[in-house]
Scaffold this motif. Structure first.
Motif, mmCIF file in Angstrom:
data_model
loop_
_atom_site.group_PDB
_atom_site.id
_atom_site.type_symbol
_atom_site.label_atom_id
_atom_site.label_comp_id
_atom_site.label_asym_id
_atom_site.label_seq_id
_atom_site.Cartn_x
_atom_site.Cartn_y
_atom_site.Cartn_z
ATOM 1 N N LYS A 1 0.830 -1.204 0.000
ATOM 2 C CA LYS A 1 0.000 0.000 0.000
ATOM 3 C C LYS A 1 0.867 1.258 0.000
ATOM 4 O O LYS A 1 0.538 2.247 -0.640
ATOM 5 C CB LYS A 1 -0.933 0.005 1.207
ATOM 6 C CG LYS A 1 -2.113 -0.907 1.050
ATOM 7 C CD LYS A 1 -3.039 -0.809 2.232
ATOM 8 C CE LYS A 1 -4.216 -1.754 2.062
ATOM 9 N NZ LYS A 1 -5.105 -1.723 3.217
ATOM 10 N N LYS A 2 1.963 1.196 0.740
ATOM 11 C CA LYS A 2 2.867 2.343 0.814
ATOM 12 C C LYS A 2 3.590 2.563 -0.513
ATOM 13 O O LYS A 2 3.750 3.689 -0.968
ATOM 14 C CB LYS A 2 3.883 2.105 1.931
ATOM 15 C CG LYS A 2 4.836 3.229 2.155
ATOM 16 C CD LYS A 2 5.786 2.920 3.300
ATOM 17 C CE LYS A 2 6.816 4.002 3.471
ATOM 18 N NZ LYS A 2 7.780 3.664 4.515
ATOM 19 N N THR B 1 1.487 3.813 -4.501
ATOM 20 C CA THR B 1 0.725 5.053 -4.560
ATOM 21 C C THR B 1 0.648 5.509 -6.015
ATOM 22 O O THR B 1 1.514 5.169 -6.829
ATOM 23 C CB THR B 1 1.389 6.148 -3.709
ATOM 24 O OG1 THR B 1 2.685 6.416 -4.245
ATOM 25 C CG2 THR B 1 1.494 5.751 -2.255
ATOM 26 N N PRO B 2 -0.377 6.274 -6.378
ATOM 27 C CA PRO B 2 -0.488 6.729 -7.773
ATOM 28 C C PRO B 2 0.740 7.498 -8.266
ATOM 29 O O PRO B 2 1.125 7.379 -9.436
ATOM 30 C CB PRO B 2 -1.725 7.628 -7.749
ATOM 31 C CG PRO B 2 -2.543 7.103 -6.620
ATOM 32 C CD PRO B 2 -1.545 6.633 -5.595
ATOM 33 N N ASP B 3 1.374 8.274 -7.396
ATOM 34 C CA ASP B 3 2.569 9.011 -7.804
ATOM 35 C C ASP B 3 3.702 8.062 -8.194
ATOM 36 O O ASP B 3 4.372 8.251 -9.210
ATOM 37 C CB ASP B 3 3.055 9.937 -6.683
ATOM 38 C CG ASP B 3 2.087 11.085 -6.426
ATOM 39 O OD1 ASP B 3 1.299 11.399 -7.337
ATOM 40 O OD2 ASP B 3 2.136 11.644 -5.318
ATOM 41 N N ASN B 4 3.926 7.031 -7.375
ATOM 42 C CA ASN B 4 4.985 6.071 -7.666
ATOM 43 C C ASN B 4 4.680 5.268 -8.922
ATOM 44 O O ASN B 4 5.581 4.951 -9.696
ATOM 45 C CB ASN B 4 5.197 5.115 -6.489
ATOM 46 C CG ASN B 4 5.935 5.755 -5.348
ATOM 47 O OD1 ASN B 4 6.596 6.769 -5.522
ATOM 48 N ND2 ASN B 4 5.809 5.186 -4.174
#
Length: 90
Positions: free
Chosen positions: A47-48, A51-54
């Motif tokens: 989950k960490k 993320t959409p940014d990653n």
């Protein structure tokens, strides 16, 4: 075989990147640590990381990996479509 040969990366471009023989030393260590984690710890880590940014930052690498998995027979077209849909890469 010398002592430092264990730290060298493999050069074969067509090799399966998930095979421990084709991983670097640090990648093998990370894979072993991930395998030893409990399912709840693994889920929290994913989950960490996912993320959409990653995902957008590493979009090219993700697509390349999915294509390699298709070529090696690990995934079919429908599974790749579902993975892209869930990651927001369509």
């Amino acid at each position: 075989m010398g002592i430092l040969d264990a730290f060298k990366k493999k050069k074969d471009k067509n090799a399966n990147p998930m095979d421990p023989e084709n991983m670097g030393f640090m990648q093998r260590m990370a894979m072993k640590k991930l395998e030893k984690m409990s399912p709840s710890e693994r889920e929290a880590l994913m989950k960490k990381v996912m993320t959409p940014d990653n995902i957008q930052k590493n979009k090219a690498d993700i697509l390349k990996t999915l294509e390699q998995m298709k070529k090696s027979g690990q995934m079919n077209d429908h599974q790749i479509f579902e993975a892209k849909k869930r990651l927001g890469l369509l």
